[in-house]
Motif scaffolding. Sequence first.
Motif, short mmCIF file in Angstrom:
data_model
loop_
_atom_site.label_atom_id
_atom_site.label_comp_id
_atom_site.label_asym_id
_atom_site.label_seq_id
_atom_site.Cartn_x
_atom_site.Cartn_y
_atom_site.Cartn_z
N ASN A 20 3.65 1.57 -1.50
CA ASN A 20 4.10 1.68 -2.85
C ASN A 20 3.26 2.38 -3.68
OD1 ASN A 20 4.28 0.10 -5.53
ND2 ASN A 20 6.16 0.68 -5.06
N LYS A 21 1.78 2.06 -3.54
CA LYS A 21 0.94 2.62 -4.50
C LYS A 21 0.54 3.91 -3.99
CE LYS A 21 0.24 -1.36 -6.75
NZ LYS A 21 0.66 -1.26 -8.12
N THR A 32 -4.11 7.56 -11.59
CA THR A 32 -4.19 6.23 -11.27
C THR A 32 -5.62 5.58 -11.40
OG1 THR A 32 -4.66 7.18 -9.02
CG2 THR A 32 -2.42 6.76 -9.54
N SER A 60 9.21 1.53 -0.27
CA SER A 60 8.32 0.42 0.22
C SER A 60 9.44 -0.71 0.16
CB SER A 60 7.46 0.02 -1.16
OG SER A 60 8.04 0.05 -2.29
N SER A 99 0.71 -1.07 0.07
CA SER A 99 -0.09 -0.05 -0.03
C SER A 99 0.89 1.07 -0.13
CB SER A 99 -0.85 0.09 1.17
OG SER A 99 -0.27 -0.24 2.28
N LEU A 124 3.46 6.07 -5.46
CA LEU A 124 3.24 6.08 -7.09
C LEU A 124 1.95 7.11 -7.38
CD1 LEU A 124 3.28 2.39 -8.08
CD2 LEU A 124 4.80 4.36 -8.81
N TYR A 125 1.14 7.21 -6.37
CA TYR A 125 -0.13 8.11 -6.71
C TYR A 125 0.75 9.51 -6.61
CZ TYR A 125 -3.84 11.08 -5.20
OH TYR A 125 -4.94 12.16 -5.27
N PRO A 164 -6.66 6.64 -3.85
CA PRO A 164 -5.75 6.63 -2.61
C PRO A 164 -6.28 6.16 -1.42
CG PRO A 164 -5.91 8.91 -3.29
CD PRO A 164 -6.48 8.17 -4.28
N SER A 211 8.66 5.68 -4.38
CA SER A 211 7.71 4.54 -4.16
C SER A 211 8.64 3.23 -4.19
CB SER A 211 6.89 4.45 -5.37
OG SER A 211 7.42 4.56 -6.61
N TRP A 213 -5.88 2.57 -1.01
CA TRP A 213 -4.53 1.89 -0.39
C TRP A 213 -4.82 2.42 0.91
CZ3 TRP A 213 -3.65 -1.54 -3.39
CH2 TRP A 213 -3.86 -1.19 -4.80
#
Length: 1610
Positions: A330-331, A343, A663, A328, A334-335, A347, A659, A350
Amino acid sequence: MEHTQGWLSDVLQVPLKQPEYTQPPAGQSVWLESAAIPAYCAAISASILTARHTSKVHKDSDRLREYRSVSSQPSYLSRRIRSVGSSTILAMRLVQWLVIPVLLCLSLFEIFMIQSKFGGISPGESLVAEIVQCAVYGYLSLLGAASVLGNTKLNLSAFNHVSVVLAIAWGISVYHDIWPLAISDPPPLGAVEGVYTWVKLGLLTLGGVIIPLFTPKKYIPVDPKDPLEPNPEQTASLASLVFYGFLEFLVWRLYRLSRVTSDMLPPLPDYEHLKHLVGRSFPYLDPMRSKSRKHLALLFLRVFRPEVYRLTVTSMTGVIGAIAGPFSVNKLLLYLESGKAGTTIKPWFWVVLFFCGRMLKDLSDQLSTNYSKRLTVRLQAIITELVFEHALRLRVKADTAEIDDAAQSHTNTESATPDTASQLDPDSTVAGETMNCGGAGTGQVEQTLPASSSTAADGTTDKGKGKERSTLESGTDTSKKAKARKPDLSQARPSTHLAGKLNNLVTSDLNNLENVGAFAVFLSVRTPLEVTLCIIFLYRILGWSAFVGLAVMIITLPLPGRIATYIQGTQREKMKRTDARVQLVTEMLNVIRMIKLFGWESRAAAQLDEKRRDELVQVRNGKLLVMLMNLCNYLLPILIMLSTYVTYTVIMKEQLTASRVFSSIIVFDMLRGDLKASFFIVPQLIEAKVSLERIADFLRNTELIDEFEREREAGGLEPWVNAVPEDRKGVIGIRRASFTWSKDAVSSQSPDRTHKRTFILNIDNELIFQRGKINLIIGPTGAGKTSLLMALLGEMHYIPTGPDSFVSLPRQGGVAYAAQESWVQNETIKDNILFGAPYDDVRYNKVLHQCALRHDLSLFDAGDQTEVGEKGITLSGGQKARITLARAVYSQAEIVLLDDILAALDVHTSKWIVEKCLKGDLLQGRTILLVTHNVAMVSSVADFVVDVGSDGHILSQGSFANALARDSKLLREVETERFEMEKAVEGIDVEKPEDAVERPVAGKLVVAEEIEEGFVGWSALKLYICNMSKTPVVFWMIYISGHILGYMIFNIQSWYLGYWASQYENHPPEEVSVPHYLAMYTLLATLGVVAAVFSVCYYLFGSIRAARIIHQELVTSVLGTTLRWLDKTPTSRIVARCTADIQTVDTRIAGNTAVLAEVTIEILLKLLAVVLFSPSFIIPAVVISLSSGIFGHVFVKVQLCVMREMSACKAPVLAHFGAAISGITSVRAYGAQEAFKAESYRRIDRYTRVAVTNRNLARWLHSRIDLMAILFSTGLAVHLIYLSDLGAANTGFSLTMALAVSNLMNFLIRTFTDFEICANSLERIQQYLIIEQEPRPTPEGIPPAYWPASGQLEVENLSARYSQDGPRVLHEVSFEVSSGERVGIVGRTGSGKSSLTLALLRCILTEGIVRYDGLPTDKVNLNALRSKITIIPQVPELLSGTLRQNLDPFSEHDDSVLNDALRSAGLFNLQDENDESRITLDTEIAGGGANLSVGQRQVLALARAIVRRSKLLILDEATSAIDYKTDSIIQTSLRTELGKDVTLLTVAHRLQTIMDADKIMVLDAGRIVEFGKPSELLEKEGGMLRALVEESGDKEKLYEMAMGPPSPPS
């Protein structure tokens, strides 16, 4: 604010879509849709219920029905409440039942809406789906009604099925209605449709989630016939179980108390009762009930399969929850990297996943830990009871190491065994119930079991009461030759003491099994799964560079393994040094009176300091290696991470984004944790395996008595032949049989065991004892008299030698047994006598009278309610012997076996027992088998006499005259005994050693050990903290500063990785210099490691210094205390502080103090990092810190109280275990095994009750800390995503710090709790640093070098008392003794003879003036005074080691001087010079002189005194255990061998010893009543000495000794 408004609009938007209205894809059946899952579950539910409730036999329903039928309620409502369990349960089920019809109506409404939407035209599959859903709700409505209205058999099952199906329906609804919100913007629906969707979801949440989670459980007893008070855990709801809410009230109630007892805690759940556990496990584990030879671990796995299954499941779910965190993060990053756009999944999803993942992980970890602790508690209870019950079947046989032939040949089996040898101490060699396997002279070596119980902590003998067999070195290494000659007793036998072996099984080996289930699952399930998922995750974000990191990890694995090998080697060496110190401590404390009387305190302290320094060297080496191991555990993951990043950036030419960095950092931390845990767990599992094998070996290979051996070997080749002929039914006797102490005893000779003896008792013909009469069993020492009793009791191995052989002891009328070595339990005197029998006042008082106990009970304020204490410490040896006799007399048993009951009694008491007891009415008509050496005394009551020969054969049976006629040696012994009896009458009353110490006068022991309450005090902490340096403030400032610097650098390392990753956002990849950032990161890592290593090493050397000083101060304090304090303080307590508590200071206190400081600094710095990047989050950070502190404070206070009570409940378990083992023969003789098992059940259940609460308390705290930490990190994630403008790198750094804080919170409180617990050792040590002390040496007290030049002694107005407020024991005594005079001191018991000798040495409080060679002794340092005076007490104390080391412990004299001293002491008159087994300077002496007779010990103590060449020599009953002839030789030697200026003071109970002295002092009530030459005193009319001589049976000889031989006629 735009982000905030967008997020809120997403969340608050009412229905997302209405998938029910849409057709499924063409060709796909509605039965394959997720919406059909509840229907399948309902069908399965119906099948299960039908199968279960149509069955004729159903265990659970029968249990419920039986329990329900226990009582009935009059009204229908009451019966409903009774049926479901409680009114709360009924109300919750009613609400759930009402929810289902509403859901059914909503489904019908949905059908209506579908029809309306499609204009009455059926949409086909959609309508079918809704109809199926209506059918499901209809079925659930019926089940809901059954859950409320059904009978006990049905309602619980119905409720469970309703809850499961509704929960599944809720999950499907969430998937259909909530998930779309996270992936797309659904088109808005009408108000009616929106309300319908949310109402439906809310009802499903209420019925399928909230009600099942918060509905209490009904108590269902394991045994319906024996329902118990339920534990709150058994009736708590699922949510309460998960978060331990059922403990809330208990925790806050205990927090207000200063002390907790087991009765204040919740009752033990019935599934934790030992009765249930035994029924569940013993069919597989008990060797009497299971013939399986599988490894014990496999059998335990079979027994605890459900627990292991739960451990496995929770471990797997914990891993899944853990991996959700980095996924989560990482995501989310990334967002942020994408500019908060583009995306697919929003968010907030996540964030929810992050929260749910952390919650799943923490809940799984808490459940896993709970299951592990529960498994540990159950294992401990089962194994303790298993070992206990199996020990009751053991054959007590010789299993002691052979020391040497000399030691064996001089063992005196006639002397009374010390009363309080350690119960469960592996080193204890003498005590309790002695199985005289034919004696030391002819038969097999004695197997001795300890006399009473002790805890693991108090596993040493009390001073003056017992003996230890620690093979102690003298402390100095000057005599290498002596060491070379010293045999290694540890190699003599694998197990040298039964009680010690059993003690290790139920203490050390059980400790090795702690958390073994969790360890095994972690290593076999969790670690492989977590490593696999971590590598997969790293591969997804970093590509094949993850495999490079994996390869580096595999390559570097051997390095920590090699360090671990070195650590184990260092630990083994450290244990050797610790053993040497502990042995020396134990030995010195056992002879501490001798050390003080000889003035050896400083030398003893120096020897202990030397041993301590050697030990601390290994402690330091071990800690340095552990630091190196921790360094590897820190550096290797960094190396793995760097190799991965280098491969990813340099070789793969990829960009290292935030990210990916943060992570992966979380994942690398997970791998580091697995790596570190694995290296810790593997040695633990190896130790657990060894312990299980030791337990299995005990259960399967230990020899049992014949009764159980044949049961275990059912179907074996050796049949049990013991058919008693019809004409011999009911007789007591043996016909044509042999008996040995072991099945393999006959063939036990081996070439390397030439001194091993094997005893065989042979009954060649028939031996039948007379019923209803007194049968006497007599014979020389070692003949096998006790063995004959043991053969009848079935304790020896029976070997039939003829077809008509038998052994018969009818037990229908009961059997009572009184062992030679008295056995008492830690109960009141009354309970020891009753031994479970009903109380009969008349009979009881007769027993007290006939056993001469009334006077003894009058000495105690509590009378027969006085507790005898552990090891019978409140009783003398004679008192214990008479209580053991009283137990047998009070019993209603028809057959009474008495084994030498007169051995520990004086002549007068023995005569009373013979006249009042053996001839009394209580024994009339009962069959008495009496083993005795006092043949002359008991011959008048004997009806039948059995004379046993020295070869184990029966010499004669019949009348007493017949025995005398056939045994000339017996005749001589009887004549000698009659002479000794007459001589004993002439002696003055002997002052027993125990008389010198005030006897307890209350029901409890005089000095109860102090138990601290609340938190550890500052004075105890200061003892450790302030001794780490001469300037402790500077020390701690440097240490803390080093850690602050180190952890700041570690935090900067993580931030720098994010900074490196952020460069790719602002610069083209080719402009980012990877080598530069790698070099900077490596530099930071190096600086951090240097700072950490400096702090650890700095602290390490400080902790070593503190440990050395604390030990030094403790030893100095104990050696410098008064004899008064030593008399009232059990030696075991002092030993515990010098061993176990010092060990705790070395390890746990040092480790926990360091960890506490480090983790506190780490948490504060990580919170500071979070606040720096999110200043607005300072308030939540403060709130979570304060909340955690409050919870931690409450928990630590409650936990300390509960753990102290747990220790208090553990001690009785071990005490009962030890008491039963020490008296195992008595227990079996009385047939009291079941009673002892029941008591064992009760004590183990009491301990388990506290252990279960202690287990749950830790989970109560951790669940709350975890929840707060999760809320903190989740709130931070929401804040960073929606309310902050931080970039991805800084956001990732903050989240990483927050996750670390949540992981460290629990660890900090757990460490603090352990620190508080182990710091109790500091308090215990601190207590012994402030005890009363003797005056310390001063420069002014050093006497002149020539002093003393003579033995002149002047005493003026000497008064003495034992304590400041105690009465005077000496009253203004004045006398003068010239140098070289011999003075005899006599007086009746209590006249002050021993008090005078102690006063001369200033061992008690004195007033007046004593001048020794002209110097007042109160002006001389105590060590100087006592080193110039030598006293030999009545109870001599010897060290283990060679005789040379005993005579000259500091290697100051050569062998010729030592041999001269032995000759002067009379040793050579006690042995033949040609005897190969004679005592020499190289003879090994067991601890306390256990392998010597009391007389031999007195001779050696006298020789040691002669070696010292003091000008003043005091003999305090020093020859009381020596025969008259040897005593005369010794007195002659003393007159001729000692210098003419040596003054000799002799306290004696034999008048012959002192009648030829220069002067005699007669004391009475602490005053000198006569003092002068013997001839003058004998001429004094009415004089006390003259009266004593006149009362003597040998007064003519005494007059001759005093007056000189008559003049020859002229």
